[in-house]
Design an enzyme around this catalytic site. Structure first.
Site, short mmCIF file in Angstrom:
data_model
loop_
_atom_site.label_atom_id
_atom_site.label_comp_id
_atom_site.label_asym_id
_atom_site.label_seq_id
_atom_site.Cartn_x
_atom_site.Cartn_y
_atom_site.Cartn_z
N CYS A 141 1.03 -1.47 -0.07
CA CYS A 141 0.25 0.20 -0.61
C CYS A 141 0.57 1.21 0.50
O CYS A 141 0.91 2.29 -1.07
CB CYS A 141 -1.04 -0.30 0.80
SG CYS A 141 -0.05 -0.86 3.15
N HIS A 221 -2.13 5.39 6.38
CA HIS A 221 -0.84 5.98 6.18
C HIS A 221 -0.93 7.56 5.75
O HIS A 221 -1.61 8.10 5.08
CB HIS A 221 0.00 4.86 5.25
CG HIS A 221 0.04 3.60 5.54
ND1 HIS A 221 0.29 3.23 7.07
CD2 HIS A 221 -0.30 2.55 4.92
CE1 HIS A 221 0.37 1.71 6.35
NE2 HIS A 221 -0.03 0.93 5.71
P1 NAD Z 1 -5.40 -10.59 6.76
O1 NAD Z 1 -5.03 -11.29 7.59
O2 NAD Z 1 -6.77 -10.03 6.72
O3 NAD Z 1 -5.55 -12.03 5.24
C1 NAD Z 1 -4.48 -12.94 5.07
C2 NAD Z 1 -6.28 -13.98 5.28
O4 NAD Z 1 -4.81 -15.08 4.45
C3 NAD Z 1 -6.37 -14.20 6.37
O5 NAD Z 1 -8.24 -14.86 5.62
C4 NAD Z 1 -5.85 -15.64 6.54
O6 NAD Z 1 -6.53 -16.24 7.44
C5 NAD Z 1 -5.73 -16.10 5.14
N1 NAD Z 1 -4.27 -17.50 5.41
C6 NAD Z 1 -3.41 -18.16 6.79
N2 NAD Z 1 -2.96 -18.47 6.11
C7 NAD Z 1 -2.63 -18.73 4.75
C8 NAD Z 1 -3.07 -19.60 3.95
N3 NAD Z 1 -1.80 -20.81 4.33
N4 NAD Z 1 -3.17 -20.00 2.66
C9 NAD Z 1 -4.23 -19.37 2.22
N5 NAD Z 1 -4.91 -17.71 2.85
C10 NAD Z 1 -4.27 -17.82 4.09
O7 NAD Z 1 -3.94 -10.16 4.81
P2 NAD Z 1 -4.67 -8.96 4.09
O8 NAD Z 1 -4.01 -7.44 5.16
O9 NAD Z 1 -5.30 -9.16 3.17
O10 NAD Z 1 -2.80 -9.24 3.63
C11 NAD Z 1 -1.89 -10.04 2.84
C12 NAD Z 1 -1.43 -9.20 1.68
O11 NAD Z 1 -1.87 -8.14 0.96
C13 NAD Z 1 -0.02 -9.41 2.62
O12 NAD Z 1 1.06 -9.71 2.24
C14 NAD Z 1 0.46 -7.72 2.88
O13 NAD Z 1 1.43 -7.69 3.68
C15 NAD Z 1 -0.66 -7.40 1.82
N6 NAD Z 1 -1.59 -6.05 2.06
C16 NAD Z 1 -1.81 -5.62 3.38
C17 NAD Z 1 -1.92 -4.44 3.18
C18 NAD Z 1 -3.64 -3.80 4.54
O14 NAD Z 1 -2.85 -3.27 5.31
N7 NAD Z 1 -4.05 -5.04 5.04
C19 NAD Z 1 -2.50 -3.16 2.49
C20 NAD Z 1 -1.40 -3.48 1.11
C21 NAD Z 1 -1.10 -4.92 0.90
#
Ligand code: NAD
Length: 339
Positions: A141, A221
């Site tokens: 992000c 942010h």
């Molecule tokens: P999150 O924790 O909200 O969601 C992750 C999901 O994946 C959950 O539903 C979890 O149960 C599931 N999960 C756990 N283990 C797993 C596995 N082995 N296989 C498949 N699914 C699994 O996380 P998020 O915030 O959505 O982040 C996901 C990705 O996106 C990360 O790489 C993060 O860095 C990136 N990201 C997050 C944001 C943010 O601010 N939330 C912004 C940009 C990028």
């Protein structure tokens, strides 16, 4: 024929990417995965075919009475591509465990190391580099926010050294297990934060150093940037260039946008889940002192990468050129100039 998309990890990013893919006429969601049978899994099963991300947890879903269509191993053969939205670093494990073996394309998120994919991606900066690729990583992000702004500036002006400070929301609103109640955390204490090097994965020729701090807030942010100008430019020139890019929204403190709280209050009226897919730049923050351009922007971390995931899929299947893909994604997500 629509591209069949599987979402592995229906969390903060995954559920938004699923809904965004669902709005496109050239791709469709064939299934989403959850690891545990919680309320989010229950909601997911009503919207999309639900599969279990961890095959060993099937019994938990059956006991909870949640309808599932199988496991990730059953979902992958039904898809043309997986958008991996699992937690940081788990995407790389999933790649080795499932995607490489199945020979399926995958999009990864910014929490993965850059070497998980052939390229790091931002639709404005390097759409064409993702054409036909098998593995693409949509940058985080903060990096997406920095990249969009810097791409727009460097395409229109001659710029030099960039110094940028990230004021980071500590966790997402739902994360009740971790958080920061009191204090500000330099993260990291020593320069640089990882954001500058990450921007260089998509804009290799920019000269940037970043610092970052975690703050006890969950909404957005904020980035404070100082960009060296190598030509004479006025704040109005900068504003008119930023106005040309639909993925950058300009707001005014004079209209009451005095904080991220007010931006989110506005977004609550605008969009489902108050998702702001755009960088939000304060007009009044665009200022020039000598050769330095100052600008402050806010980034809704839960939403900003969503359009980039859709564009990454289009590029990887060569469904449209950059302009057309961005136009379609913007139209379907309601990304248009509000002010
Ligand atoms: P999150 O924790 O909200 O969601 C992750 C999901 O994946 C959950 O539903 C979890 O149960 C599931 N999960 C756990 N283990 C797993 C596995 N082995 N296989 C498949 N699914 C699994 O996380 P998020 O915030 O959505 O982040 C996901 C990705 O996106 C990360 O790489 C993060 O860095 C990136 N990201 C997050 C944001 C943010 O601010 N939330 C912004 C940009 C990028």
């Amino acid at each position: 024929m629509k591209v069949k998309v599987a979402i592995n990890g229906y969390g903060t990013i995954g559920k938004r990417v699923a809904d965004a893919v669902n709005l496109q006429d050239d791709m469709e969601v064939v299934g989403v995965t959850k690891t545990r049978p919680d309320f989010e899994a229950k909601l997911a099963s009503k919207r999309y075919p639900l599969y279990v991300a961890k095959p060993e947890n099937v019994e938990l879903f059956e006991k909870a009475g949640i309808e599932i269509q199988g496991t990730i191993e059953d979902l992958i053969p039904k898809a043309d591509i997986v958008v991996d939205c699992s937690p940081n670093k788990v995407g790389a494990e999933n790649k080795a465990k499932y995607y490489e073996k199945a020979g399926i394309k995958a999009v990864f998120q910014g929490g993965e190391k850059k070497d998980v994919a052939e390229i790091s991606f931002n639709a404005l900066a390097n759409y064409d580099m993702a054409r036909g690729k098998s593995y693409v990583r949509v940058v985080s992000c903060n990096t997406t926010g920095l990249t969009r702004l810097l791409y727009q500036l460097k395409t229109n002006f001659r710029i030099g050294r960039i110094r940028a400070t990230m004021l980071r929301r500590v966790v997402d609103p739902k994360e009740d297990k971790k958080g920061l109640v009191n204090g500000i955390v330099p993260d990291p204490v020593a320069i640089p934060s990882h954001h500058g090097p990450d921007v260089k994965t998509v804009l290799p020729d920019v000269d940037i150093v970043t610092t970052a701090f975690k703050l006890p807030t969950t909404l957005m942010h904020v980035h404070s940037l100082c960009i060296e100008l190598k030509e004479s430019v006025s704040p109005d020139d900068v504003i008119s260039v930023l106005e040309q890019e639909p993925r950058i929204m300009l707001v005014s403190a004079g209209d009451g946008f005095t904080s991220t709280a007010k931006i989110i209050e506005f977004a609550r009226e605008l969009r489902l889940r108050y998702d702001l897919f755009e960088n939000v730049v304060w007009r009044e923050s665009v200022g020039i002192d000598g050769n330095d351009l100052f600008v402050t922007q806010a980034v809704h971390q839960e939403a900003i990468v969503v359009p980039e995931n859709v564009d990454a899929i289009r590029a990887m299947f060569e469904l449209a050129d950059k302009k057309e893909s961005i136009r379609k994604t913007n139209k379907t997500l309601g990304i248009q100039k509000v002010f």
